[in-house]
Design a protein around this motif. Structure first.
Motif, PDB file in Angstrom:
ATOM      1  N   MET A 114      40.022  26.530  37.817  1.00 39.92           N
ATOM      2  CA  MET A 114      38.889  27.244  38.345  1.00 39.92           C
ATOM      3  C   MET A 114      38.779  26.912  39.542  1.00 39.92           C
ATOM      4  SD  MET A 114      37.810  28.724  35.526  1.00 39.92           S
ATOM      5  CE  MET A 114      36.064  29.451  35.742  1.00 39.92           C
ATOM      6  N   ARG A 115      39.716  27.590  40.480  1.00 40.47           N
ATOM      7  CA  ARG A 115      39.929  27.156  41.841  1.00 40.47           C
ATOM      8  C   ARG A 115      38.973  28.192  42.755  1.00 40.47           C
ATOM      9  NH1 ARG A 115      46.195  28.565  42.237  1.00 40.47           N
ATOM     10  NH2 ARG A 115      46.063  27.720  44.262  1.00 40.47           N
ATOM     11  N   LEU A 116      38.408  28.936  42.334  1.00 36.53           N
ATOM     12  CA  LEU A 116      37.613  30.060  43.077  1.00 36.53           C
ATOM     13  C   LEU A 116      36.171  30.201  42.288  1.00 36.53           C
ATOM     14  CD1 LEU A 116      39.819  33.056  43.376  1.00 36.53           C
ATOM     15  CD2 LEU A 116      39.251  31.127  45.173  1.00 36.53           C
ATOM     16  N   GLU A 117      35.903  29.079  41.426  1.00 40.31           N
ATOM     17  CA  GLU A 117      34.544  28.887  40.874  1.00 40.31           C
ATOM     18  C   GLU A 117      33.348  28.880  41.812  1.00 40.31           C
ATOM     19  OE1 GLU A 117      32.330  26.579  37.287  1.00 40.31           O
ATOM     20  OE2 GLU A 117      34.210  25.674  38.222  1.00 40.31           O
ATOM     21  N   GLY A 118      32.476  30.017  41.424  1.00 33.46           N
ATOM     22  CA  GLY A 118      31.345  30.173  42.535  1.00 33.46           C
ATOM     23  C   GLY A 118      31.550  31.045  43.614  1.00 33.46           C
ATOM     24  N   LYS A 119      32.592  31.556  43.897  1.00 35.48           N
ATOM     25  CA  LYS A 119      33.159  32.494  44.988  1.00 35.48           C
ATOM     26  C   LYS A 119      32.798  33.702  44.404  1.00 35.48           C
ATOM     27  CE  LYS A 119      35.180  29.046  47.500  1.00 35.48           C
ATOM     28  NZ  LYS A 119      34.482  28.555  48.747  1.00 35.48           N
ATOM     29  N   ARG A 120      32.271  34.731  45.399  1.00 35.16           N
ATOM     30  CA  ARG A 120      31.868  35.898  45.295  1.00 35.16           C
ATOM     31  C   ARG A 120      32.994  36.902  46.115  1.00 35.16           C
ATOM     32  NH1 ARG A 120      26.419  33.547  46.421  1.00 35.16           N
ATOM     33  NH2 ARG A 120      27.723  32.344  47.664  1.00 35.16           N
ATOM     34  N   ALA A 121      33.559  37.868  45.592  1.00 29.92           N
ATOM     35  CA  ALA A 121      35.042  38.376  46.179  1.00 29.92           C
ATOM     36  C   ALA A 121      34.939  40.020  45.899  1.00 29.92           C
ATOM     37  CB  ALA A 121      36.008  38.184  45.609  1.00 29.92           C
ATOM     38  N   ILE A 122      34.916  40.747  47.173  1.00 27.64           N
ATOM     39  CA  ILE A 122      35.236  42.054  46.937  1.00 27.64           C
ATOM     40  C   ILE A 122      36.611  42.321  47.305  1.00 27.64           C
ATOM     41  CG2 ILE A 122      34.911  44.322  48.102  1.00 27.64           C
ATOM     42  CD1 ILE A 122      32.153  43.125  49.422  1.00 27.64           C
ATOM     43  N   VAL A 123      37.315  43.241  46.319  1.00 28.96           N
ATOM     44  CA  VAL A 123      38.754  43.571  46.571  1.00 28.96           C
ATOM     45  C   VAL A 123      38.701  44.935  46.486  1.00 28.96           C
ATOM     46  CG1 VAL A 123      40.847  43.391  45.366  1.00 28.96           C
ATOM     47  CG2 VAL A 123      39.178  41.475  45.138  1.00 28.96           C
ATOM     48  N   THR A 124      39.194  45.519  47.624  1.00 23.89           N
ATOM     49  CA  THR A 124      39.253  46.842  47.893  1.00 23.89           C
ATOM     50  C   THR A 124      40.635  47.454  47.236  1.00 23.89           C
ATOM     51  OG1 THR A 124      40.284  47.061  49.855  1.00 23.89           O
ATOM     52  CG2 THR A 124      37.985  46.857  49.912  1.00 23.89           C
ATOM     53  N   GLY A 125      40.622  48.413  46.721  1.00 24.82           N
ATOM     54  CA  GLY A 125      42.093  49.051  46.108  1.00 24.82           C
ATOM     55  C   GLY A 125      42.031  48.180  44.810  1.00 24.82           C
ATOM     56  N   GLY A 126      41.004  47.671  44.285  1.00 26.27           N
ATOM     57  CA  GLY A 126      41.106  46.562  43.079  1.00 26.27           C
ATOM     58  C   GLY A 126      41.334  47.512  41.663  1.00 26.27           C
ATOM     59  N   ALA A 127      41.426  48.636  41.544  1.00 24.82           N
ATOM     60  CA  ALA A 127      41.716  49.200  40.427  1.00 24.82           C
ATOM     61  C   ALA A 127      43.376  49.358  39.787  1.00 24.82           C
ATOM     62  CB  ALA A 127      41.257  50.549  40.411  1.00 24.82           C
ATOM     63  N   SER A 128      44.104  49.016  40.666  1.00 25.60           N
ATOM     64  CA  SER A 128      45.604  49.345  40.230  1.00 25.60           C
ATOM     65  C   SER A 128      46.440  48.466  41.043  1.00 25.60           C
ATOM     66  CB  SER A 128      45.946  50.813  40.538  1.00 25.60           C
ATOM     67  OG  SER A 128      45.911  51.100  41.821  1.00 25.60           O
ATOM     68  N   GLY A 129      47.771  48.256  40.781  1.00 21.38           N
ATOM     69  CA  GLY A 129      48.787  47.532  41.600  1.00 21.38           C
ATOM     70  C   GLY A 129      48.395  46.189  41.899  1.00 21.38           C
ATOM     71  N   PHE A 130      48.554  45.892  43.120  1.00 22.05           N
ATOM     72  CA  PHE A 130      48.423  44.586  43.759  1.00 22.05           C
ATOM     73  C   PHE A 130      47.008  44.039  43.618  1.00 22.05           C
ATOM     74  CE2 PHE A 130      52.430  45.098  46.523  1.00 22.05           C
ATOM     75  CZ  PHE A 130      53.069  44.463  45.619  1.00 22.05           C
ATOM     76  N   GLY A 131      46.323  45.154  43.733  1.00 17.62           N
ATOM     77  CA  GLY A 131      44.760  44.927  43.945  1.00 17.62           C
ATOM     78  C   GLY A 131      44.224  44.326  42.579  1.00 17.62           C
ATOM     79  N   ALA A 132      44.766  45.270  41.504  1.00 18.57           N
ATOM     80  CA  ALA A 132      44.271  44.635  40.131  1.00 18.57           C
ATOM     81  C   ALA A 132      44.762  43.445  39.640  1.00 18.57           C
ATOM     82  CB  ALA A 132      45.092  45.662  39.110  1.00 18.57           C
ATOM     83  N   GLY A 133      45.987  42.982  40.354  1.00 19.44           N
ATOM     84  CA  GLY A 133      46.738  41.578  40.047  1.00 19.44           C
ATOM     85  C   GLY A 133      45.599  40.640  40.795  1.00 19.44           C
ATOM     86  N   ILE A 134      45.360  40.820  42.106  1.00 17.56           N
ATOM     87  CA  ILE A 134      44.305  39.941  42.532  1.00 17.56           C
ATOM     88  C   ILE A 134      43.105  39.876  41.855  1.00 17.56           C
ATOM     89  CG2 ILE A 134      43.005  39.650  44.757  1.00 17.56           C
ATOM     90  CD1 ILE A 134      45.319  40.772  46.172  1.00 17.56           C
ATOM     91  N   VAL A 135      42.407  40.941  41.493  1.00 13.36           N
ATOM     92  CA  VAL A 135      41.244  40.738  40.642  1.00 13.36           C
ATOM     93  C   VAL A 135      41.700  40.110  39.315  1.00 13.36           C
ATOM     94  CG1 VAL A 135      39.766  42.420  39.021  1.00 13.36           C
ATOM     95  CG2 VAL A 135      40.225  43.127  41.586  1.00 13.36           C
ATOM     96  N   THR A 136      42.438  40.221  38.793  1.00 13.25           N
ATOM     97  CA  THR A 136      42.533  39.562  37.454  1.00 13.25           C
ATOM     98  C   THR A 136      42.828  37.972  37.926  1.00 13.25           C
ATOM     99  OG1 THR A 136      43.999  41.446  36.531  1.00 13.25           O
ATOM    100  CG2 THR A 136      44.344  39.117  35.543  1.00 13.25           C
ATOM    101  N   LYS A 137      43.665  37.595  38.711  1.00 10.42           N
ATOM    102  CA  LYS A 137      43.894  36.227  39.172  1.00 10.42           C
ATOM    103  C   LYS A 137      42.436  35.607  39.533  1.00 10.42           C
ATOM    104  CE  LYS A 137      45.996  32.373  40.112  1.00 10.42           C
ATOM    105  NZ  LYS A 137      46.603  31.400  38.864  1.00 10.42           N
ATOM    106  N   PHE A 138      41.525  36.237  40.283  1.00 11.38           N
ATOM    107  CA  PHE A 138      40.327  35.842  40.949  1.00 11.38           C
ATOM    108  C   PHE A 138      39.398  35.600  39.701  1.00 11.38           C
ATOM    109  CE2 PHE A 138      40.143  37.132  45.626  1.00 11.38           C
ATOM    110  CZ  PHE A 138      41.379  36.580  45.794  1.00 11.38           C
ATOM    111  N   ARG A 139      39.586  36.754  38.640  1.00 15.55           N
ATOM    112  CA  ARG A 139      38.523  36.458  37.786  1.00 15.55           C
ATOM    113  C   ARG A 139      38.800  35.115  36.846  1.00 15.55           C
ATOM    114  NH1 ARG A 139      39.832  40.805  34.620  1.00 15.55           N
ATOM    115  NH2 ARG A 139      38.598  42.433  35.854  1.00 15.55           N
ATOM    116  N   ALA A 140      40.067  34.921  36.705  1.00 10.06           N
ATOM    117  CA  ALA A 140      40.662  33.830  35.837  1.00 10.06           C
ATOM    118  C   ALA A 140      40.408  32.602  36.408  1.00 10.06           C
ATOM    119  CB  ALA A 140      41.959  33.834  35.584  1.00 10.06           C
ATOM    120  N   GLU A 141      40.228  32.589  37.885  1.00 14.14           N
ATOM    121  CA  GLU A 141      39.944  31.251  38.494  1.00 14.14           C
ATOM    122  C   GLU A 141      38.415  30.975  38.746  1.00 14.14           C
ATOM    123  OE1 GLU A 141      41.879  28.870  39.025  1.00 14.14           O
ATOM    124  OE2 GLU A 141      44.001  29.902  38.660  1.00 14.14           O
TER     125      GLU A 141
END
Length: 245
Positions: free
Chosen positions: A1-28
């Motif tokens: 949980m390396r990002l626990e408590g953090k709040r993040a905006i990811v633009t272009g988050g619906a596909s590709g690299f952005g979706a990968g970042i969203v998935t990782k951030f959520r998991a952390e």
């Protein structure tokens, strides 16, 4: 949980690299806003607790509304990932239309200015925050016939460094990622045509022998946006399998 408590905006988050970042951030452990011009696609990758927001990152009012929505929901934004990007089709530099040029620079460059103009004052007030710009190896080791896309990503790398220097005294870190081409919606546009021969041509320039994946980008983004990287700012990290060596 390396990002626990953090709040993040990811633009272009619906596909590709952005979706990968969203998935990782959520998991952390982060709370995530999936901001994308395609609201339906953003909704399709959202999980319970995620915010979904339709945004055109090249338009000031749209960017302002996105950040207002995040601040309204959370009260604070700790991480901004400027991932949304476009390219023109491969073509000799003197044949790219003015319309395509303007679109590339509006989405890839002006968006960074617009998000900074709106969000940086809030980060300054809390003396904390992390901004991550998703650039490209195209801005480090450019390919022919993607000239103005290359230039836009070189701009992003320079913007990252100057933002890092200026904002460091306010407790705000700014870094960038430089991925090589990956399995994203932009891959076909980079290549001009998606054929086995064209893929092999691209892969032959990557020593590790494969494209960047959304998971690669999520892992690198997680590190740079976590407190583990508290001494890291102004870095333009190549996540490219050795492409730029």
């Amino acid at each position: 949980m390396r990002l626990e408590g953090k709040r993040a905006i990811v633009t272009g988050g619906a596909s590709g690299f952005g979706a990968g970042i969203v998935t990782k951030f959520r998991a952390e452990g982060a709370k995530v806003m999936i901001a994308d011009i395609n609201a339906d696609a953003a909704q399709s990758v959202a999980s319970e607790g995620d915010l979904v927001h339709a945004v055109d990152v090249s338009v000031a009012d749209s960017v302002d509304a996105m950040i207002d929505a995040a601040l309204g929901a959370w009260g604070q934004v700790d991480i901004l990932v400027n991932n949304a990007g476009v390219t023109h089709l491969p073509a000799p530099l003197d044949t790219v239309t003015e319309e395509d040029f303007d679109h590339v620079f509006a989405v890839n460059c002006k968006s960074v200015y617009l998000t900074a103009r709106k969000l940086v004052p809030h980060m300054k007030s809390s003396t904390s925050g992390t901004i991550l710009n998703v650039a490209s190896t195209a801005g480090v080791s450019p390919r022919p016939n993607l000239n103005w896309y290359n230039a836009s990503k070189g701009w992003m790398n320079t913007a990252t460094r100057t933002m890092a220097v200026e904002l460091a005294p306010f407790g705000i870190r700014v870094n960038a990622l430089n991925p090589v081409a990956g399995e994203t919606p932009l891959l076909k546009r980079f290549m001009g045509e998606d054929t086995p021969e064209m893929r092999q041509k691209f892969l032959s320039t990557i020593p590790i022998g494969r494209f960047s994946t959304p998971e690669d980008m999520g892992n690198a983004a997680c590190y740079l946006c976590s407190d583990e990287a508290s001494m890291v700012t102004g870095v333009c990290m190549e996540v490219d399998g050795g492409r730029c060596i």
